[in-house]
Motif scaffolding. Sequence first.
Motif, PDB file in Angstrom:
ATOM      1  N   ASP A 251     -11.720  -6.990   4.744  1.00  0.00           N
ATOM      2  CA  ASP A 251     -12.089  -5.571   4.071  1.00  0.00           C
ATOM      3  C   ASP A 251     -13.214  -4.981   4.146  1.00  0.00           C
ATOM      4  OD1 ASP A 251     -13.539  -7.075   2.626  1.00  0.00           O
ATOM      5  OD2 ASP A 251     -12.523  -7.155   0.805  1.00  0.00           O
ATOM      6  N   PRO A 252     -13.549  -3.786   3.526  1.00  0.00           N
ATOM      7  CA  PRO A 252     -15.029  -3.119   3.847  1.00  0.00           C
ATOM      8  C   PRO A 252     -16.297  -3.937   3.365  1.00  0.00           C
ATOM      9  CG  PRO A 252     -13.351  -1.485   3.069  1.00  0.00           C
ATOM     10  CD  PRO A 252     -12.801  -2.937   2.848  1.00  0.00           C
ATOM     11  N   SER A 253     -15.956  -4.814   2.293  1.00  0.00           N
ATOM     12  CA  SER A 253     -17.172  -5.732   2.067  1.00  0.00           C
ATOM     13  C   SER A 253     -17.156  -7.135   2.744  1.00  0.00           C
ATOM     14  CB  SER A 253     -16.855  -6.060   0.433  1.00  0.00           C
ATOM     15  OG  SER A 253     -15.672  -6.686   0.436  1.00  0.00           O
ATOM     16  N   TYR A 255     -15.027  -9.450   3.500  1.00  0.00           N
ATOM     17  CA  TYR A 255     -13.887 -10.566   3.100  1.00  0.00           C
ATOM     18  C   TYR A 255     -12.586 -10.249   3.692  1.00  0.00           C
ATOM     19  CZ  TYR A 255     -16.982 -12.279  -0.689  1.00  0.00           C
ATOM     20  OH  TYR A 255     -18.170 -12.857  -1.488  1.00  0.00           O
ATOM     21  N   ARG A 276      -9.129 -12.121  -2.217  1.00  0.00           N
ATOM     22  CA  ARG A 276     -10.203 -12.086  -1.294  1.00  0.00           C
ATOM     23  C   ARG A 276     -10.768 -13.016  -0.867  1.00  0.00           C
ATOM     24  NH1 ARG A 276     -14.369  -9.718  -3.467  1.00  0.00           N
ATOM     25  NH2 ARG A 276     -15.068  -8.159  -1.671  1.00  0.00           N
ATOM     26  N   GLU A 375      -8.643  -0.946   7.030  1.00  0.00           N
ATOM     27  CA  GLU A 375     -10.011  -1.127   6.538  1.00  0.00           C
ATOM     28  C   GLU A 375     -10.288   0.318   5.923  1.00  0.00           C
ATOM     29  OE1 GLU A 375     -14.289  -2.225   8.379  1.00  0.00           O
ATOM     30  OE2 GLU A 375     -12.442  -2.530   9.679  1.00  0.00           O
ATOM     31  N   ALA A 379     -11.548   0.907   2.105  1.00  0.00           N
ATOM     32  CA  ALA A 379     -12.989   1.805   1.894  1.00  0.00           C
ATOM     33  C   ALA A 379     -12.422   2.937   0.861  1.00  0.00           C
ATOM     34  CB  ALA A 379     -13.356   2.215   3.144  1.00  0.00           C
ATOM     35  N   ALA A 382     -11.957   1.332  -2.445  1.00  0.00           N
ATOM     36  CA  ALA A 382     -13.091   1.074  -3.231  1.00  0.00           C
ATOM     37  C   ALA A 382     -13.906   2.149  -3.451  1.00  0.00           C
ATOM     38  CB  ALA A 382     -14.004   0.190  -2.178  1.00  0.00           C
ATOM     39  N   ASP A 386     -14.490   2.422  -7.644  1.00  0.00           N
ATOM     40  CA  ASP A 386     -15.921   3.058  -8.163  1.00  0.00           C
ATOM     41  C   ASP A 386     -15.916   4.039  -8.883  1.00  0.00           C
ATOM     42  OD1 ASP A 386     -18.788   2.644  -8.129  1.00  0.00           O
ATOM     43  OD2 ASP A 386     -18.756   4.684  -7.153  1.00  0.00           O
TER      44      ASP A 386
END
Length: 610
Positions: A251-253, A255, A276, A375, A379, A382, A386
């Motif tokens: 994933d973008p972070s 993980y 994750r 991905e 993103a 996410a 947020d």
Amino acid sequence: MLTAGDLAGVAAAAPDGLRSSTSVPVTVDGAIDGALWVYAEQTDAFDRQAIAELEELATQLALGLQRLRRAGQLLQAVARQSLLTTAIDQAAETFVVTDPTPAIIYANPAAIAASGYSLDELVGQNPSLFSSGQHDHAFYVGLWADLLNGRPWHGVLINRRKNGEVYEEDATIAPVHDAAGTTMAYVAVKHDLSITRGLEADLIRERSDRAAVRQMVSGVQPGELKATADSFCEAVVGLDGFDSAIVLLTDPSGYLIPIGCRGPTALRRMVGEGTRIPYPDGFNQKTDVSALTVDGATPSSVRWLTLAMVEALLIDGFTAVGCAPLVWRGEVGGLVAVATRVPVGVEWMQTRLGILAEFGSLAGVLFGAQAEQHEQREAQRAEIRDVIDAQRFHPVFQPVVDLATGRVRGYEALTRFDGNSAPDQCFANAHLLALGDELETACVAAALVAARGLPADVWLSVNFSPEVVLSGHAARTVADASRPIVIELTEHLPIGDYPLMREAIQGCTPARISVDDAGAGFASLRHILELQPDMVKLDAGLIRGIDADPVRQALTSGMCHFARTTGTILIAEGVEAEAEAETLRGLGVELAQGYLFGRPVEAPGGAVMT
């Protein structure tokens, strides 16, 4: 040995003044090796006694020379023997020497390592100690027939190590004879074939596995990401020794997110929950293909599996895990992990690193493009998460007025996002990423708070998609509202089950229902007939330029007749010109909304008609 010419030369070289001389031969090992010369000033100085004494002296001299030479030869022999012993001790091949009985009298370190026995355990034992019992009597009869006839024997011995493991040795056994031809010993030189056989087996297995994988992958039908990943894992588990498989994408972070699995229920549940997982400690994402142990004593070696995954593997009897990077276009997009129940798991998995790399490469081909999309999707998810969590939006309100009196009857709550993102696009993306429900309820909840300053006698219209109404979240969000609420059904998605939708609408009481954008999207006559809304909002596309368009006027007139007959309130959207408003009044439309009456603002006030 001295020749006659040598003796003449010595005599001629006698020093001046010497009158007599004699010589005695020096004999070593039965051959003259030299001579002892003695000179005297007197004539006839050497009698028999003197010569006897010189002969004794020559004999002693010969003995000394013999000893010195033999000592040198012995030193050379010792040096040669030491070199041979060192070479044998350091050889990779095994050397075993027996006496004629035959009992083992010597074994080199390689033989000790191969058999597992110590030297003390081997010396004095018959070589049958190594026997695995897999050779028949005829085999040994042929072997001893060669040896007893003075011929060396060559063949393959199937032996057994001290720990019980059976192994093969390529062996040459030869008899050693003395000068008389009598057998003094037997020497066996052997090569352990275990490594060779293992490499051959690994190569055959790897070729077979790769062929199976290629055939397996050809049967995997590309489709929805999870279904494709599950199909891939199912095919991997179909190969010998692999008892579980899981595909994870990055994933973008950074993980890992499991997307497909064939294995214990606990692992499959993690796929559904989107757990994750961090990458393995020290794992080089681009190059590493690793085999890791699975045991309760060292869970740190598989920290990346998470404790729950380790427990699931342990309960199901797995012994080792292997993992390989999923590579696409030179970049790592995830990981393929497999598990085995083979008793010597890590050792077995180490022999399968090549096929693990093949899994990673093939998974890259299968999931690479989807991994990129995944991905990007994560993103975007996410970003929307947020927006929801940090409330990166704010409500605005646009008045809905009575065309006959100009009085404000209600407000529609709209949402504006930070960064001037288009609201329709934000909501559409959220629904694509399964966050539409959360975003809509968050926006409406914020609007209910911000609307507390509105006049108490006006209603507030809030927007919900049909799926949020069906989920019951719309009803729960407006349940405690302090003013009359109108729920506008937005048209992001069609309504598939009208009876179920009517039931969900009943759960929103006392809120009234409005069908939004009539004349556009999915808002058809059937929507209005099936849902029997309290209000119908006429789409701005129908209203724009209605003052000069008889067709638009005719359609709107028909809707007004329907509204009067059914008791439905019509609201015209997008009214921007007085001529449009005047035409709508003449047709009998009750309420209107648009820039002519007020733009959406953060707080109702001076810019809003009252």
